[in-house]
Design a protein around this motif. Structure first.
Motif, short mmCIF file in Angstrom:
data_model
loop_
_atom_site.label_atom_id
_atom_site.label_comp_id
_atom_site.label_asym_id
_atom_site.label_seq_id
_atom_site.Cartn_x
_atom_site.Cartn_y
_atom_site.Cartn_z
N CYS A 213 86.51 -17.23 -32.78
CA CYS A 213 85.49 -18.25 -33.02
C CYS A 213 86.06 -19.64 -33.23
O CYS A 213 85.39 -20.63 -32.91
CB CYS A 213 84.66 -17.86 -34.25
SG CYS A 213 83.76 -16.29 -34.05
N ALA A 214 87.25 -19.74 -33.77
CA ALA A 214 87.82 -21.05 -34.09
C ALA A 214 89.02 -21.41 -33.23
O ALA A 214 89.52 -22.53 -33.32
CB ALA A 214 88.21 -21.12 -35.57
N GLY A 215 89.49 -20.48 -32.42
CA GLY A 215 90.64 -20.76 -31.59
C GLY A 215 91.95 -20.39 -32.28
O GLY A 215 92.01 -20.24 -33.50
N GLU A 216 93.00 -20.24 -31.49
CA GLU A 216 94.28 -19.79 -32.02
C GLU A 216 94.90 -20.77 -33.02
O GLU A 216 95.70 -20.38 -33.87
CB GLU A 216 95.26 -19.53 -30.87
CG GLU A 216 94.85 -18.36 -29.98
CD GLU A 216 95.88 -18.06 -28.91
OE1 GLU A 216 96.90 -18.78 -28.87
OE2 GLU A 216 95.67 -17.11 -28.15
N LYS A 217 94.52 -22.04 -32.94
CA LYS A 217 95.09 -23.03 -33.85
C LYS A 217 94.68 -22.78 -35.30
O LYS A 217 95.29 -23.35 -36.21
CB LYS A 217 94.69 -24.44 -33.42
CG LYS A 217 95.38 -24.90 -32.14
CD LYS A 217 95.05 -26.35 -31.83
CE LYS A 217 95.78 -26.82 -30.57
NZ LYS A 217 95.46 -28.24 -30.25
N ILE A 218 93.66 -21.97 -35.50
CA ILE A 218 93.24 -21.69 -36.88
C ILE A 218 94.36 -21.02 -37.65
O ILE A 218 94.45 -21.13 -38.88
CB ILE A 218 91.96 -20.82 -36.89
CG1 ILE A 218 91.35 -20.78 -38.30
CG2 ILE A 218 92.26 -19.41 -36.42
CD1 ILE A 218 90.86 -22.09 -38.80
N ALA A 219 95.24 -20.32 -36.94
CA ALA A 219 96.37 -19.65 -37.60
C ALA A 219 97.32 -20.65 -38.25
O ALA A 219 98.07 -20.30 -39.16
CB ALA A 219 97.13 -18.77 -36.60
N ASP A 220 97.29 -21.90 -37.78
CA ASP A 220 98.15 -22.94 -38.33
C ASP A 220 97.42 -23.82 -39.34
O ASP A 220 97.99 -24.77 -39.86
CB ASP A 220 98.69 -23.83 -37.21
CG ASP A 220 99.53 -23.04 -36.22
OD1 ASP A 220 100.28 -22.15 -36.68
OD2 ASP A 220 99.44 -23.31 -35.01
N THR A 221 96.16 -23.49 -39.62
CA THR A 221 95.35 -24.28 -40.56
C THR A 221 95.32 -23.58 -41.90
O THR A 221 95.01 -22.40 -41.99
CB THR A 221 93.91 -24.43 -40.03
OG1 THR A 221 93.93 -25.04 -38.74
CG2 THR A 221 93.08 -25.27 -40.98
#
Length: 260
Positions: A213-221
């Protein structure tokens, strides 16, 4: 573009004012941040022991408010969104009058632990509303919520208190997406006690849906559990409230999901 909007919506939740109980009592030993970090799949904000206690108290206050004022709580949610509240559509009450009608002060006193000398809470109404969303869902949905196969991914019949505010829409989209993709984990999260191992397990189970839902970049947020609970509560309650009257999904959308 959608992933960017969703990441911004998460950032808005994280930066929003939160309920913050202030207690006057004997001090307790603090745990180190590393020991309070839960979850291993993505970044999580370290949580001190007193922060967990505060989250538990927030939940107790919201539950007290909702159970004392069931119909008024449902009306509040129906005339609001995660960003704003249409106070004058709720028995034509001002925000101060509604705060009193909900017995917030008395519920705060009842939530205080024994030995507390004094207590106060700085809580914006929007934050109280979002805490209440979780409790209204649990009040009205005793079992795991089942989403029909023809349910739409996004609930276009939601009520927006101040028109189609971009922040409210972004939050609604994220909530809807997480609910459709992880209804079991979402339900489990809302039924868990803040700071518990059940909460930790539910957060971990939501990881694939967060990526979807939020994209793979959420893992870095770096996100915190309270923010995730707010988003999930909004999605689960909205599915319960708006879902039965929402237009069904288009046939091609259902076929696409079945083929996936």
């Amino acid at each position: 573009m959608r992933s960017a909007a969703i990441l911004l919506s998460i950032g808005a939740v994280l930066s929003a004012p939160v309920a913050e109980p202030v207690l006057a009592q004997a001090s307790e030993p603090q745990m180190r941040g590393d020991e309070q970090r839960i979850g291993t799949r993505f970044k999580r904000k370290a949580e001190q022991a007193n922060a967990t206690q505060s989250r538990q108290m927030q939940k107790d206050v919201a539950r007290c408010v909702v159970y004392r004022n069931k119909d008024l709580s449902r009306e509040l949610l129906a005339k609001s969104d995660t960003v704003s509240i249409d106070f004058y559509q709720i028995d034509d009450l001002t925000s101060d009058e509604l705060f009193g009608e909900l017995d917030v002060a008395d519920c705060l006193g009842r939530a205080a632990k024994g030995g507390t000398l004094s207590i106060s809470m700085r809580i914006p109404f929007r934050t109280l509303r979002n805490l209440m969303t979780e409790e209204v869902y649990l009040l009205d949905q005793k079992e795991q919520l089942e989403i029909p196969a023809d349910a739409p991914d996004y609930l276009e019949n939601r009520y927006y208190a101040a028109g189609r505010h971009p922040g409210a829409i972004a939050m609604a989209r994220l909530s809807d997406c997480l609910t459709v993709n992880a209804p079991v984990a979402g339900d489990s999260l809302l039924r868990s006690r803040p700071g518990s191992s059940d909460e930790e397990e539910a957060i971990e189970a939501l990881f694939p849906a967060l990526i979807t839902c939020a994209g793979e970049k959420i893992a870095d947020t770096e996100i915190d559990t309270s923010a995730v609970r707010t988003v999930i509560a909004d999605g689960m309650w909205a599915r319960l409230h708006y879902g039965p009257t929402a237009p069904v999904a288009a046939a091609e959308e259902i076929t696409k999901d079945d083929d996936a």
